[in-house]
Design an enzyme around this catalytic site. Structure first.
Site, short mmCIF file in Angstrom:
data_model
loop_
_atom_site.label_atom_id
_atom_site.label_comp_id
_atom_site.label_asym_id
_atom_site.label_seq_id
_atom_site.Cartn_x
_atom_site.Cartn_y
_atom_site.Cartn_z
N GLU A 159 1.08 -1.01 0.66
CA GLU A 159 -0.39 0.32 -0.48
C GLU A 159 0.47 1.36 0.21
OE1 GLU A 159 -2.92 0.12 3.75
OE2 GLU A 159 -4.11 -1.52 2.09
N GLU A 318 -6.81 -8.05 -0.10
CA GLU A 318 -6.42 -7.92 0.77
C GLU A 318 -8.56 -7.67 1.06
OE1 GLU A 318 -4.20 -5.80 3.27
OE2 GLU A 318 -2.43 -5.58 2.15
C1 GLA Z 1 -4.17 -2.87 5.65
C2 GLA Z 1 -3.17 -3.36 5.44
C3 GLA Z 1 -2.46 -4.25 6.07
C4 GLA Z 1 -3.55 -4.10 7.19
C5 GLA Z 1 -4.74 -4.56 7.30
C6 GLA Z 1 -5.48 -3.84 7.55
O1 GLA Z 1 -5.00 -3.09 4.30
O2 GLA Z 1 -2.44 -3.74 3.46
O3 GLA Z 1 -1.21 -4.10 6.27
O4 GLA Z 1 -3.24 -3.40 8.62
O5 GLA Z 1 -5.09 -3.04 6.20
O6 GLA Z 1 -7.15 -3.88 8.30
#
Ligand code: GLA
Ligand code: ZN
Length: 691
Positions: A159, A318
């Protein structure tokens, strides 16, 4: 589209990928955990894990000392068990020794204060040391694992986001501006620097935007944001270089975020092989209203991410298997919702369902974030069963893999337009609600089951019949020309108030708004009225209007006062000193039509308006059936078969009368019809011969 089937993301694993972020680096003191996890991964019908995200300290505990034994063990055990990995570069967080020895790697805020070591995503993308350390690390990973049988691809960092205002970044910004403008004169003109005596006489005088410095030169704010994107993309390329050099066959991705404002994601499209993103819908937050609004927002995102690479299947990298730990209130997913939410992504073109996270960490900030494996450490949980069920369904959907969405409607969504329209000091500084407005237009298509692409104004328009550009504030001459050609050639174009105001440098068009769209739309916008929250107006359809719509619809926020220059009025304002003046117009231009909506209408205006336009333009819907509110149908196709996903976000069971086509349920293999039942928080996937 030229309908086709895309190759699987990885030839090593030509099935739906199902898995999670996995952090064996946190469990090195417990060798039994890896073995138990492998047993559980197979049991949960998962096949791929994202490994090594944030693992820098475990990979390089001291400068130049590398410890790969734990990662060797993990990947070797995966390979021996038919499991695969997206191998991450660890640049999302750095080890403490690096921050201590080289403070320049730490980010400097807009207030010019350097951060301390801590958290994550806290580094300078320009710092030569950080770039060097990343190159070394990625080079080592590539050398060791680029040909490992378990590795299906690279997960670059995590991210990407944020900005740095350190001296290196200031220099890089100035160089970027020099490359863009060539001369200070050109920059001063583009930034309209004569205003408030802001004229720059040397490049060194230019500083990035700061709360205690310059923040009102909107063209500069825009250039800064563009620079931040370019610098981040450049860092991403820098990360990828050693990986590609070691094995050009391995796909590369970087995980993106839900309508993230900080980076123009479209600029990453050519850098990565596959787009991936992290979706965290806040289900069950809407009280009794059902999940339709949340679902449409996430559908819009899925469509955006699919469109980034022209329809190529994307990855849900994710999502939470149960709850998050960062919402004001973290609700458990109600029975059915996990499968619905997962297949929601698949319906829009995802070829993966992946989670954050595999196993809950024992300590620190995310220890209560949902995971496939809870602190209890076994498979006898509701969440584990939900995950296994998704794995089971994905196996039955094998034929859907590699198919995509054939959209005839596109919504234009550009980051620079978004930045500019929100940054401008204008008729409604309390909020023009850009994103909400765009999704409001989108939702009308969602309710109709009409597939939509989300594109940029410079993307190819030729495959679309209907183009929608809500609040297209920024329109450069080239984009205006292309829209003119699109309409002239027979397309239908819809835009709204607060469009065609500035060019790509945020300089106002001088020959009358909506600037380069004026001719196509056949109107001139003379003034715009801002409305308080307690103000309202309305839009009244004129008798006998060409759309055949009737009635009055409330409107709010902004009211544009326009003159007809060839367009005809379909509806007029209900109130105020401009009552009776045009509120919705259509212009027949060439072989097409261009609509202009002067105000932010309230529901159900968009549903009725777009239903008419969809019918008029002969646009394909997923199914020829009436969909109840909160239910959508989305189709993936390879041109031979269509896969219709019925997604029920309405908050109750639904029975829907199908059209007369022959449908087979993908999960049971049985024929379905003439009515289909979709359970509460449920999904049905039906195959038919392609339309
Ligand atoms: C983000 C991050 C993860 C985690 C999630 C929690 O998407 O990439 O590492 O912190 O949030 O929801
Ligand atoms: Zn910096």
């Amino acid at each position: 589209m030229t309908v086709k089937r895309y190759p699987p993301i990885s030839g090593k694993l030509p099935v739906f990928m199902h898995g999670a972020d996995y952090n064996p680096d946190q469990w090195q003191h417990r060798p039994d955990v890896l073995e138990e996890d492998i047993r559980l991964m197979k049991l949960a019908k998962t096949n791929v894990m994202a490994v090594g995200i944030f693992a820098w300290a475990a990979l390089e505990p001291e400068e130049g000392v590398f410890t790969f034994d734990w990662l060797d063990r993990t990947l070797d055990r995966f390979a021996a068990n038919g499991l695969y990995a997206w191998l991450a570069t660890p640049s999302g967080a750095r080890p403490a020794w690096m921050s201590e020895k080289y403070p320049e790697v730490l980010r400097v805020g807009a207030n010019r204060v350097r951060n301390l070591h801590g958290a994550r995503h806290n580094h300078c993308y320009t710092s030569p040391v950080y770039r060097e350390k990343t190159a070394v690390m990625n080079g080592k990973l590539a050398e060791r694992y680029a040909h490992h049988p378990a590795v299906v691809g690279w997960h670059i960092s995590n991210e990407y986001g944020g900005e740095c205002h350190c001296p290196y970044c200031q220099d890089a910004f100035r160089d970027w501006l020099k490359r863009k403008y060539g001369t200070l004169d050109a920059l001063n003109h583009a930034w309209w620097a004569a205003f408030w005596s802001h004229t720059y006489t040397s490049w060194e005088q230019i500083e990035s935007p700061a709360p205690h410095g310059e923040k009102m030169v909107h063209a500069m704010n825009l250039d800064w944001r563009r620079f931040v994107t370019d610098q981040t993309v450049d860092f991403c390329r820098h990360e990828i270089a050693p990986l590609r050099a070691a094995n050009p066959e391995l796909p590369v991705t970087t995980n993106m975020m839900d309508l993230f404002d900080g980076l123009d994601y479209r600029r990453f499209a050519d850098v990565v092989d596959v787009v991936s993103w992290d979706a965290y819908p806040m289900w069950h937050d809407a009280g009794g209203e059902g999940e339709g609004k949340t679902a449409a927002w996430f559908s819009f995102n899925h469509d955006l991410f699919r469109s980034l690479k022209g329809g190529q299947p994307f990855m849900l990298m994710e999502s939470t298997p149960s709850l998050t730990n960062w919402q004001a209130v973290s609700k458990l997913k109600r029975p059915g919702m996990h499968k619905l939410s997962s297949l929601h992504a698949v319906a829009h073109g995802s070829d993966t369902v992946q989670y954050f996270q595999w196993r809950k960490s024992r300590g620190s900030s995310e220890k209560f974030h949902g995971a496939v494996v809870d602190h209890a450490g076994h498979e006898h949980t509701r969440v584990f069963r939900d995950v296994t069920e998704v794995g089971d369904t994905l196996e039955r959907l094998r034929d859907v893999l590699g198919t995509s969405v054939d959209a005839q409607v596109a919504i234009i969504f550009d980051w620079d337009n978004r930045w500019a329209v929100k940054d401008a000091q204008g008729p409604r500084n309390m909020g023009v609600h850009f994103e909400d407005t765009v999704v409001q237009h989108y939702k009308a298509f969602w309710e109709l089951g009409v597939p939509v692409d989300v594109i940029g104004r410079h993307d190819d328009l030729s495959k679309y019949k209907l183009l929608v550009a809500p609040m297209m504030y920024m329109v450069d001459e080239a984009a205006g020309k292309r829209i003119e050609q699109f309409v002239g050639g027979g397309g239908t174009f819809v835009t709204t108030y607060w469009s065609g105001i500035v060019d790509e440098n945020d300089l106002c068009h001088l020959a009358g708004f909506p600037g380069p769209l004026r001719k196509t739309l056949g109107i001139w916008s003379e003034e715009i009225d801002g409305l308080h929250d307690h103000d309202k107006n309305g839009l009244v359809f004129l008798d006998g209007n060409a759309l055949g719509l009737t009635g009055e619809f409330a409107s709010h926020e902004l009211c544009d006062l326009i003159h007809l220059e060839g367009a005809e009025a379909l509806a007029v304002y209900a109130d105020d000193f401009y009552a009776g003046r045009p509120a919705l117009t259509v212009h027949s231009f060439g072989r097409g039509k261009a609509y202009y909506l002067t105000t932010r209408a309230k529901e159900p205006f968009y549903d009725l308006f777009y239903k008419r336009l969809v019918a008029e333009a002969g646009i394909k819907r997923a199914v020829d059936a009436d969909l109840p509110a909160g239910v959508t149908a989305q189709v993936r196709t390879d041109g031979t078969n269509d896969y219709v996903f019925w997604l029920n976000f309405s908050g109750k069971e639904q029975k829907i009368a199908l059209d007369n086509l022959r449908y087979t349920d993908m999960e049971s293999g049985e024929a379905v019809g003439p009515e289909v039942t979709i359970p509460l928080h449920g999904v049905r996937i039906l195959r038919r011969t392609a339309l």
